[in-house]
Scaffold this active site. Structure first.
Site, short mmCIF file in Angstrom:
data_model
loop_
_atom_site.label_atom_id
_atom_site.label_comp_id
_atom_site.label_asym_id
_atom_site.label_seq_id
_atom_site.Cartn_x
_atom_site.Cartn_y
_atom_site.Cartn_z
N VAL A 117 0.81 -1.18 -0.05
CA VAL A 117 0.02 -0.01 -0.01
C VAL A 117 0.70 1.10 -0.08
O VAL A 117 0.75 2.07 -0.91
CB VAL A 117 -0.89 0.02 1.21
CG1 VAL A 117 -1.66 1.22 1.20
CG2 VAL A 117 -1.70 -1.10 1.13
N CYS A 118 1.95 1.48 1.04
CA CYS A 118 2.33 2.48 1.17
C CYS A 118 3.76 2.95 0.20
O CYS A 118 4.06 3.92 0.09
CB CYS A 118 2.93 2.66 2.76
SG CYS A 118 1.44 2.44 3.95
N THR A 119 4.29 1.71 -0.26
CA THR A 119 5.29 1.71 -1.18
C THR A 119 5.40 2.01 -2.57
O THR A 119 5.66 2.56 -3.21
CB THR A 119 6.45 0.57 -0.69
OG1 THR A 119 6.71 0.58 0.76
CG2 THR A 119 7.84 0.70 -1.58
#
Length: 197
Positions: A117-119
């Site tokens: 999700v965040c990367t």
């Protein structure tokens, strides 16, 4: 395609959401391994005097605060961290995008939690903007091995270079015989080896 290694003089490090709560959601790698690798990257960047951008998402909620050790290693960068209000793709946050641009570097090394999700989204965005991007796969993770694999495959297909903590640190150093190389061996590599890396 010719190989031109990333160096401390031409690359920036982006550490995305290494928050105690978010890291607890990862099951693809052990918490302590991700933490150790993220801190190895932070310390190496500090020794090499690389620009570092830190960001977090919703620290007051379940995601929790950034690793406190990051404040010890990179106090100025920690104080200047970009606190996103739930924006998934950090590059969609104008403050984060401005901080990345302000590094003046077109080569970026990203480690983030979670990879799925965040990367993945900032990595895809940066590649599409013409940046050379390396993602440090073992300084982040996902809730499942399948989710992690899907994220890494998607990034690689888009042109992201996947790497590991030891690999990218060695690339950045270039020679252990330099003053910075020797310092990284003593302060980063040896302690990690002694801790069981």
């Amino acid at each position: 395609m010719t190989f031109k290694r990333f160096t401390g003089n031409d690359a920036a490090l982006l550490l995305i959401d290494h928050q105690v709560g978010t890291m607890g959601w990862v099951n693809s790698l052990p918490f302590e391994e991700i933490k150790r690798n993220a801190l190895m990257l932070a310390k190496s960047a500090q020794i090499l005097r690389m620009p570092v951008v830190l960001t977090s998402s919703m620290e007051e909620y379940a995601q929790g605060p950034l690793l406190s050790e990051l404040e010890e290693i990179l106090p100025a960068e920690f104080a200047a961290r970009i606190k996103r209000l739930g924006i998934v793709n950090a590059m969609d946050d104008e403050n984060f995008a401005a901080a990345v641009n302000a590094t003046g570097r077109k080569r970026v090394i990203i480690a983030g939690v979670t990879n799925d999700v965040c990367t993945v989204y900032p990595a895809l965005s940066l590649v599409s903007m013409g940046y050379e991007v390396q993602v440090v796969a073992d300084a982040g993770g996902s809730p499942s091995k399948l989710a992690d694999d899907m994220a890494l495959r998607r990034m690689e297909k888009a042109g992201v270079t996947l790497t590991s903590t030891n690999q990218v640190i060695a690339e950045l150093v270039g020679s252990w015989s330099t003053p910075e190389g020797g310092e990284i061996v003593q302060q980063v590599i040896m302690p990690a080896l002694q801790a069981g890396n």
